[in-house]
Scaffold this active site. Structure first.
Site, PDB file in Angstrom:
ATOM      1  N   ARG A  14      37.715  40.680  30.334  1.00 35.32           N
ATOM      2  CA  ARG A  14      37.678  41.532  31.513  1.00 35.32           C
ATOM      3  C   ARG A  14      36.419  42.394  31.446  1.00 35.32           C
ATOM      4  O   ARG A  14      36.018  42.837  30.370  1.00 35.32           O
ATOM      5  CB  ARG A  14      38.921  42.416  31.478  1.00 35.32           C
ATOM      6  CG  ARG A  14      39.095  43.346  32.659  1.00 35.32           C
ATOM      7  CD  ARG A  14      39.503  42.602  33.892  1.00 35.32           C
ATOM      8  NE  ARG A  14      40.030  43.490  34.918  1.00 35.32           N
ATOM      9  CZ  ARG A  14      40.078  43.180  36.199  1.00 35.32           C
ATOM     10  NH1 ARG A  14      39.636  42.006  36.627  1.00 35.32           N
ATOM     11  NH2 ARG A  14      40.595  44.008  37.072  1.00 35.32           N
ATOM     12  N   THR A  56      38.919  34.594  43.258  1.00 36.18           N
ATOM     13  CA  THR A  56      39.327  34.410  41.877  1.00 36.18           C
ATOM     14  C   THR A  56      39.697  32.943  41.789  1.00 36.18           C
ATOM     15  O   THR A  56      40.006  32.324  42.800  1.00 36.18           O
ATOM     16  CB  THR A  56      40.562  35.284  41.583  1.00 36.18           C
ATOM     17  OG1 THR A  56      40.222  36.632  41.845  1.00 36.18           O
ATOM     18  CG2 THR A  56      41.047  35.154  40.150  1.00 36.18           C
ATOM     19  N   THR A  69      37.285  35.835  37.720  1.00 36.38           N
ATOM     20  CA  THR A  69      37.125  36.459  39.034  1.00 36.38           C
ATOM     21  C   THR A  69      35.835  37.245  39.184  1.00 36.38           C
ATOM     22  O   THR A  69      35.272  37.721  38.196  1.00 36.38           O
ATOM     23  CB  THR A  69      38.306  37.412  39.324  1.00 36.38           C
ATOM     24  OG1 THR A  69      38.208  37.900  40.657  1.00 36.38           O
ATOM     25  CG2 THR A  69      38.342  38.596  38.368  1.00 36.38           C
ATOM     26  N   ASN A 113      36.277  39.472  41.760  1.00 33.60           N
ATOM     27  CA  ASN A 113      37.088  40.350  42.588  1.00 33.60           C
ATOM     28  C   ASN A 113      37.074  39.901  44.047  1.00 33.60           C
ATOM     29  O   ASN A 113      37.992  39.255  44.492  1.00 33.60           O
ATOM     30  CB  ASN A 113      36.731  41.827  42.448  1.00 33.60           C
ATOM     31  CG  ASN A 113      37.855  42.700  42.987  1.00 33.60           C
ATOM     32  OD1 ASN A 113      39.013  42.308  42.903  1.00 33.60           O
ATOM     33  ND2 ASN A 113      37.541  43.858  43.536  1.00 33.60           N
ATOM     34  N   ASP A 157      38.989  47.626  41.106  1.00 33.93           N
ATOM     35  CA  ASP A 157      40.336  47.444  40.538  1.00 33.93           C
ATOM     36  C   ASP A 157      40.806  48.686  39.789  1.00 33.93           C
ATOM     37  O   ASP A 157      41.971  48.787  39.422  1.00 33.93           O
ATOM     38  CB  ASP A 157      40.361  46.238  39.589  1.00 33.93           C
ATOM     39  CG  ASP A 157      40.563  44.923  40.332  1.00 33.93           C
ATOM     40  OD1 ASP A 157      40.924  44.959  41.524  1.00 33.93           O
ATOM     41  OD2 ASP A 157      40.366  43.855  39.720  1.00 33.93           O
ATOM     42  N   SER A 194      44.257  44.582  35.809  1.00 36.83           N
ATOM     43  CA  SER A 194      44.120  43.328  36.546  1.00 36.83           C
ATOM     44  C   SER A 194      45.498  42.736  36.787  1.00 36.83           C
ATOM     45  O   SER A 194      46.436  43.021  36.051  1.00 36.83           O
ATOM     46  CB  SER A 194      43.290  42.348  35.708  1.00 36.83           C
ATOM     47  OG  SER A 194      43.321  41.063  36.271  1.00 36.83           O
ATOM     48  N   SER A 195      45.606  41.905  37.797  1.00 37.36           N
ATOM     49  CA  SER A 195      46.846  41.163  38.007  1.00 37.36           C
ATOM     50  C   SER A 195      46.771  39.769  37.405  1.00 37.36           C
ATOM     51  O   SER A 195      47.769  39.042  37.373  1.00 37.36           O
ATOM     52  CB  SER A 195      47.141  41.036  39.508  1.00 37.36           C
ATOM     53  OG  SER A 195      47.299  42.306  40.075  1.00 37.36           O
ATOM     54  N   GLY A 222      44.765  38.240  43.839  1.00 35.02           N
ATOM     55  CA  GLY A 222      44.853  39.696  43.732  1.00 35.02           C
ATOM     56  C   GLY A 222      46.233  40.091  43.251  1.00 35.02           C
ATOM     57  O   GLY A 222      46.776  39.491  42.319  1.00 35.02           O
TER      58      GLY A 222
END
Ligand code: DON
Length: 608
Positions: free
Chosen positions: A148, A418, A436, A438, A460, A489-490, A512
């Site tokens: 990330r 993503t 991703t 985003n 995010d 993040s999801s 998302g």
């Protein structure tokens, strides 16, 4: 409908898969044997997964899948295949594949891990002191890679607030300030160095070729560039690189990106975080008001971390810990576990109601409590404890929706920003990888001379507590902007195992805030409702995230179900397709299945 008609349909789809194999000649020379066809037709099949004896790649864009399949054919394992696919997606799927973004990867490989011998485990945080981040399961090794993006050292909690205290959405999503320190190159290089079998140069060769020689633009890419034109137009390098949108079939060459990829292939992550690529990126940041410095790039580390472990209906499950979306996934599964959803029925209002209520409860915790565990105390054990999950479950009224206000504690648009890929190799190795920028094409800004787009992942973070971000998520202080911190993040790449521990399914999704609920429904459809992999992926999905207080339904649910949900107090809204859960499954009898999500597929899965 009679059985006979379904069989006929299966045969038509088989032909389709066979036809697509022509794109990768060695790939599907072997037609499934009769016994395997029965496996494919098992359960309540409506859709047909692709079968392969020697591994396969399920990704959104078929040239990238073919790149990964070619690497499997050259003796690469699932990690080599996934890394090859991800670098190729950075070329052929610029809206989501990337060098300038970040993501998460989960892997399982048979046998003992090569990582310690390769010096990869010394610094890794997480896991037990004895084993480090790796988990021994099913006669093999599992680990997660957290790549990330991180907030630059100069980032501040209030950097996206205007003088009026309101969130400046343009600054948070379209400026260079919206870009967090990219993690993809570090993450892919780390995974490959520690767990791959082939040299990085071999694994990256197909991506470099695609960038250098170009590839025929698909209709999807052409349409997606047309849709993103207003944002891409604003940046001179993106304009030169991508506009006007090339018509389908024209060749798109990306020579600058090919040079950047070549440096990474030759030098590994140093080729990106130091030297000419870092210099050009930092100079661009300095000129354009961005925050990323040389020191930020040198300090960036992808991490090997212990996967978050759970169990659902006797199946061990590994998923991405915070800042990833796996904790919320496990909470929803944990709340739902005792309910007999198979009896209440696939897509029946009674099931959908329970699912939505469980989703809301878990998103409430996500909004309030989750952040980067390297900087914020996240009560993982408490949030997943059986007692706590039982307490949440008791809050569900099986006949009535509990309004968000009563529960206290978010939806926005979704694009193809993503992308998720899953790979199975011939030895049963599995990789689930979500990456991703985003937004589609990130913040729309391409770095001059380097050929890659920049993420806008800073959005995010919580720009202001309680104020919705682009995905409607109303997050809290635990996810505030701070130097070096990773935004929540999801993304939830997930591996599911058979009850005896052998690996079974790799899945994940873009979307998302809908990522978590998409993965949830793939798992429920496969495990609880017995749908085969392709049907489990294709089946219509719902989403609820507490705020806004409503259930979102894809097309495909009956008006009766909708009415019943409304009678229980839900507000219901039909929305465009959600997620793209490209998944693979290892068969007990050997071989594997792949299913590309038909919602966003540019082509089928590709077999080795
Ligand atoms: O990490 C996240 O949760 C978001 N940045 C993911 C964005 C996304 O999935 C949009 N895609 N369709």
């Amino acid at each position: 409908m009679s059985n006979g008609r379904w069989r006929g349909m299966g045969a038509a789809l088989l032909l389709l898969a066979g036809g697509a194999a022509a794109a990768v000649p060695a790939a599907r020379a072997q037609a499934p044997a009769a016994a395997e066809s029965n496996v494919l037709l098992e359960g309540q099949q409506r859709f047909r997964p692709l079968w392969s004896a020697r591994g396969l790649v399920a990704a959104q864009e078929p040239l990238a899948s073919a790149a990964g399949a070619a690497i499997l054919r050259q003796g690469g394992n699932a990690v080599d295949g996934a890394v090859a696919t991800a670098f190729a997606l950075a070329v052929t799927l610029p809206q989501a594949g990337n060098l300038g973004g970040g993501g998460f990867l989960l892997l399982w490989l048979p046998g003992s891990s090569p990582a310690r011998q390769r010096g990869c485990l010394a610094e890794a945080p997480g896991g037990s002191p004895a084993s480090g981040p790796e988990l021994a399961i099913g006669g093999g090794t599992a680990v997660a890679v957290n790549f990330r993006e991180t907030a630059p050292a100069a980032a501040t909690a209030t950097m996206f607030l205007g003088p009026d205290g309101q969130v400046d959405r343009a600054r948070a999503t379209r400026s260079l300030l919206s870009t967090a320190v990219p993690g993809s190159v570090a993450g892919l290089a780390l995974a490959q160095r520690c767990y791959g079998r082939l040299p990085l140069q071999t694994v990256m060769a197909p991506a470099i070729r695609l960038a250098e020689q170009g590839f025929p633009v698909s209709r999807e890419l052409s349409d997606s560039l047309a849709a993103a034109t207003p944002r891409l137009q604003a940046d001179p390098t993106s304009r030169r690189q991508f506009l006007p949108p090339p018509p389908p079939g024209t060749t798109l060459r990306q020579p600058e990106l090919a040079v950047t990829l070549g440096r990474i292939a030759a030098e590994g992550e140093r080729g990106f975080y130091r030297g000419p690529v870092a210099d050009a990126l930092v100079t661009f940041m300095e000129r354009g008001g961005g925050l990323i410095t040389r020191a930020d790039l040198r300090a960036y580390r992808a991490r090997l971390v212990a996967p978050l472990q759970g169990r659902f209906r006797g199946h061990p499950l590994l998923t991405m810990p915070p800042p990833g979306g796996g904790l919320t996934l496990l909470q929803i599964l944990g709340i739902l576990e005792p309910f007999d959803l198979a009896a209440s029925g696939l897509n029946a209002a009674a099931s959908l109601h329970l699912m939505a209520e469980a989703m809301n409860l878990a998103y409430r915790d996500r909004n309030a409590l989750l952040g980067d565990p390297e900087q914020v105390a996240v009560p993982v054990a408490r949030l997943l404890s059986p007692a706590y999950l039982a307490a949440l479950r008791r809050r569900i009224d099986s006949r009535r929706h509990t309004p968000a206000l009563a529960l206290e504690a978010a939806s926005g648009r979704e694009g193809t920003n993503t992308t998720h890929l899953s790979v199975a190799d011939r030895r049963g190795g599995l990789v689930a990888l979500t990456t991703t920028l985003n937004f589609p094409y990130g913040n729309g800004i391409t770095v001059p001379g380097l050929g890659f787009l920049l993420n806008n992942e800073m959005d995010d973070f919580t720009a202001r507590a309680g104020i919705a971000n682009a995905f409607g998520l109303r997050q809290g202080e635990a996810n505030a902007i701070a130097p070096g911190r990773r935004p929540l993040s999801s993304m939830a790449p997930t591996l599911l195992f058979r009850p005896d521990g052998r690996p079974w399914i790799a899945t994940g999704s873009p979307g998302g805030s809908r990522i978590i609920t998409t993965v949830l429904q793939v798992l429920l459809n496969r495990v609880v409702h017995g749908l085969n992999l392709a049907s489990a992926v294709a089946s219509p999905r719902i989403h609820s995230q507490l705020w806004p207080d409503r259930i979102e339904l894809e097309q495909g649910f009956s008006p009766d179900s909708r009415r019943l949900l409304e009678a229980m107090g839900h507000s219901v809204r039909q929305v465009p397709a959600m997620g793209a859960a490209n998944s693979v499954e290892v068969l007990e009898a050997g071989g594997s299945l792949g299913a590309v999500d038909p919602r966003r597929a540019e082509g089928p899965a590709v077999a080795e």
